[in-house]
Design a protein around this motif. Structure first.
Motif, PDB file in Angstrom:
ATOM      1  N   PHE A 157      45.923   5.777   6.129  1.00  0.00           N
ATOM      2  CA  PHE A 157      46.278   5.704   7.989  1.00  0.00           C
ATOM      3  C   PHE A 157      46.554   4.102   8.424  1.00  0.00           C
ATOM      4  O   PHE A 157      46.711   3.958  10.264  1.00  0.00           O
ATOM      5  N   LYS A 158      46.787   3.482   7.961  1.00  0.00           N
ATOM      6  CA  LYS A 158      46.803   2.316   8.797  1.00  0.00           C
ATOM      7  C   LYS A 158      46.288   1.439   9.004  1.00  0.00           C
ATOM      8  O   LYS A 158      46.642   0.696  10.490  1.00  0.00           O
ATOM      9  N   VAL A 159      44.785   1.161   9.260  1.00  0.00           N
ATOM     10  CA  VAL A 159      43.896   1.044  10.004  1.00  0.00           C
ATOM     11  C   VAL A 159      43.197  -0.190   9.049  1.00  0.00           C
ATOM     12  O   VAL A 159      43.569  -0.401   7.452  1.00  0.00           O
ATOM     13  N   GLN A 160      41.829  -0.609   9.676  1.00  0.00           N
ATOM     14  CA  GLN A 160      41.060  -1.966   8.666  1.00  0.00           C
ATOM     15  C   GLN A 160      39.541  -0.563   8.942  1.00  0.00           C
ATOM     16  O   GLN A 160      39.047  -0.867   9.548  1.00  0.00           O
ATOM     17  N   LEU A 161      39.625  -0.985   7.717  1.00  0.00           N
ATOM     18  CA  LEU A 161      38.019   0.198   7.056  1.00  0.00           C
ATOM     19  C   LEU A 161      37.816  -1.144   6.204  1.00  0.00           C
ATOM     20  O   LEU A 161      38.414  -1.714   5.294  1.00  0.00           O
ATOM     21  N   ILE A 162      36.192  -1.299   6.233  1.00  0.00           N
ATOM     22  CA  ILE A 162      35.108  -1.798   4.805  1.00  0.00           C
ATOM     23  C   ILE A 162      34.618  -0.686   4.689  1.00  0.00           C
ATOM     24  O   ILE A 162      34.417   0.657   4.972  1.00  0.00           O
ATOM     25  N   GLY A 163      33.852  -0.976   3.884  1.00  0.00           N
ATOM     26  CA  GLY A 163      33.281  -0.122   2.855  1.00  0.00           C
ATOM     27  C   GLY A 163      31.859   0.333   3.660  1.00  0.00           C
ATOM     28  O   GLY A 163      31.260   1.234   3.521  1.00  0.00           O
ATOM     29  N   ASP A 164      31.622  -0.414   5.175  1.00  0.00           N
ATOM     30  CA  ASP A 164      30.086  -0.260   5.567  1.00  0.00           C
ATOM     31  C   ASP A 164      30.499   0.790   6.370  1.00  0.00           C
ATOM     32  O   ASP A 164      29.496   1.421   7.228  1.00  0.00           O
ATOM     33  N   ASN A 165      32.004   0.791   6.964  1.00  0.00           N
ATOM     34  CA  ASN A 165      32.327   2.014   7.440  1.00  0.00           C
ATOM     35  C   ASN A 165      32.675   3.192   7.130  1.00  0.00           C
ATOM     36  O   ASN A 165      31.611   4.107   7.739  1.00  0.00           O
ATOM     37  N   VAL A 166      32.636   3.373   5.748  1.00  0.00           N
ATOM     38  CA  VAL A 166      32.523   4.416   4.781  1.00  0.00           C
ATOM     39  C   VAL A 166      30.997   5.064   4.547  1.00  0.00           C
ATOM     40  O   VAL A 166      30.658   5.495   4.694  1.00  0.00           O
ATOM     41  N   LYS A 167      29.886   3.989   4.225  1.00  0.00           N
ATOM     42  CA  LYS A 167      29.009   4.056   4.227  1.00  0.00           C
ATOM     43  C   LYS A 167      28.411   4.681   5.552  1.00  0.00           C
ATOM     44  O   LYS A 167      27.301   5.496   5.572  1.00  0.00           O
ATOM     45  N   ASN A 168      28.607   3.955   6.592  1.00  0.00           N
ATOM     46  CA  ASN A 168      27.940   4.851   8.106  1.00  0.00           C
ATOM     47  C   ASN A 168      27.990   6.201   8.354  1.00  0.00           C
ATOM     48  O   ASN A 168      27.429   7.036   8.805  1.00  0.00           O
ATOM     49  N   ARG A 169      29.722   6.183   8.220  1.00  0.00           N
ATOM     50  CA  ARG A 169      29.817   8.100   8.888  1.00  0.00           C
ATOM     51  C   ARG A 169      29.587   8.833   7.119  1.00  0.00           C
ATOM     52  O   ARG A 169      28.934   9.979   7.517  1.00  0.00           O
ATOM     53  N   ALA A 223      37.079   4.485  -1.361  1.00  0.00           N
ATOM     54  CA  ALA A 223      37.638   4.877   0.222  1.00  0.00           C
ATOM     55  C   ALA A 223      38.174   4.696   1.441  1.00  0.00           C
ATOM     56  O   ALA A 223      38.767   4.739   2.233  1.00  0.00           O
ATOM     57  N   ALA A 224      37.481   3.132   1.493  1.00  0.00           N
ATOM     58  CA  ALA A 224      37.684   2.281   2.710  1.00  0.00           C
ATOM     59  C   ALA A 224      39.017   2.291   2.811  1.00  0.00           C
ATOM     60  O   ALA A 224      40.050   1.612   3.291  1.00  0.00           O
ATOM     61  N   HIS A 225      39.850   1.439   0.808  1.00  0.00           N
ATOM     62  CA  HIS A 225      40.964   0.841   0.284  1.00  0.00           C
ATOM     63  C   HIS A 225      41.959   1.762   0.741  1.00  0.00           C
ATOM     64  O   HIS A 225      42.904   2.098   1.398  1.00  0.00           O
ATOM     65  N   VAL A 226      41.428   3.524   0.120  1.00  0.00           N
ATOM     66  CA  VAL A 226      42.467   4.735   0.576  1.00  0.00           C
ATOM     67  C   VAL A 226      42.864   4.824   1.785  1.00  0.00           C
ATOM     68  O   VAL A 226      44.132   4.959   2.465  1.00  0.00           O
ATOM     69  N   LEU A 227      41.829   5.013   2.713  1.00  0.00           N
ATOM     70  CA  LEU A 227      41.611   5.660   4.058  1.00  0.00           C
ATOM     71  C   LEU A 227      42.286   3.940   4.570  1.00  0.00           C
ATOM     72  O   LEU A 227      43.696   4.325   5.680  1.00  0.00           O
ATOM     73  N   SER A 228      42.116   2.983   4.698  1.00  0.00           N
ATOM     74  CA  SER A 228      42.689   1.734   5.496  1.00  0.00           C
ATOM     75  C   SER A 228      44.207   1.856   5.110  1.00  0.00           C
ATOM     76  O   SER A 228      45.134   1.501   5.968  1.00  0.00           O
ATOM     77  N   ASN A 229      44.758   2.204   3.603  1.00  0.00           N
ATOM     78  CA  ASN A 229      46.720   2.328   3.297  1.00  0.00           C
ATOM     79  C   ASN A 229      46.766   3.510   4.045  1.00  0.00           C
ATOM     80  O   ASN A 229      48.215   3.585   4.526  1.00  0.00           O
TER      81      ASN A 229
END
Length: 227
Positions: free
Chosen positions: A66-78, A58-64
């Motif tokens: 929306f052109k942002v930097q997301l990691i798995g922990d960002n998704v986990k906490n959301r 999910a972090a990889h898909v969202l990063s690509n």
């Protein structure tokens, strides 16, 4: 020497604080929900908890996207925050005198006296009096089963801690700044592992994400073919 080390530690703490914040918007949350549903269909959720590869994908898909930097922990906490919202709101709706407005995406209080009595013993519910949750249907879809089985539920202290760290949420933008959880002992132990162990873990994780992305692309292609 001691002062220098203290300054270095303070700099690192500030870096960690900066990285621990991420602003979400409604479109990101919609995409996140779609990706997590696909991950669930692929068996990346078991016993009420999501597998790490689901968060990383999910972090990889969202990063690509929306052109942002997301990691798995960002998704986990959301997802953790969603579970908290679901727990609080579902408890509110289980009480007499309260309902859900599917058009305004918020709790409707039909009996003010009942509400005032309820929040006396449920302080965490107070901020949901006029809170708009436009992705409530997605939250129910992804979190209701966890709540029903008692898995992945946040306790009252966790809920209050997460909600108290929200900042400047606007009903128009639906953006929320959240403070992500601090690394636990297990995370700290992983940081101390040897470089060779880290390299192997990274390679393994990247392979899992790559495999998951292939599955995600295939599912997306099949959806478009049906249309």
């Amino acid at each position: 020497m001691g002062k220098r080390k203290m300054v270095e530690n303070n700099i690192e703490d500030k870096k960690d604080d900066t990285m621990s914040y991420f602003t979400w918007n409604l479109e990101m949350e919609r995409v996140l929900a779609d990706v997590m549903r696909d991950q669930r269909n692929l068996g990346r959720k078991g016993d009420g908890s999501w597998k790490a590869v689901a968060y990383n994908t999910a972090a990889h898909v969202l990063s690509n996207r929306f052109k942002v930097q997301l990691i798995g922990d960002n998704v986990k906490n959301r997802i953790k925050l969603w579970r908290t919202w679901y727990g609080i709101v579902s408890d509110i709706l289980s009480q007499s005198g309260f309902d859900w407005d599917g058009t305004k995406y918020m709790v409707v209080v039909e009996d003010e006296n009942a509400w005032n009595e309820y929040v006396k013993s449920h302080e965490e519910a107070r901020r949901f009096r006029f809170k708009v949750i436009p992705n409530w249907d997605d939250i129910v879809d992804l979190c209701a089963k966890d709540r029903a089985t008692g898995t992945g539920a946040e306790n009252t202290l966790d809920a209050d801690d997460i909600m108290s760290k929200e900042e400047n949420e606007g009903e128009d933008s639906h953006c929320v700044n959240i403070d992500l959880e601090e690394p636990n002992s297990a995370t700290k132990k992983r940081i101390r592992t040897s470089k060779s162990g880290e390299k192997e873990g990274i390679i393994s994780s990247m392979k899992e994400v790559a495999d998951s992305l292939k599955d995600f692309v295939e599912i997306t292609k099949r959806r478009w073919r049906k249309r």
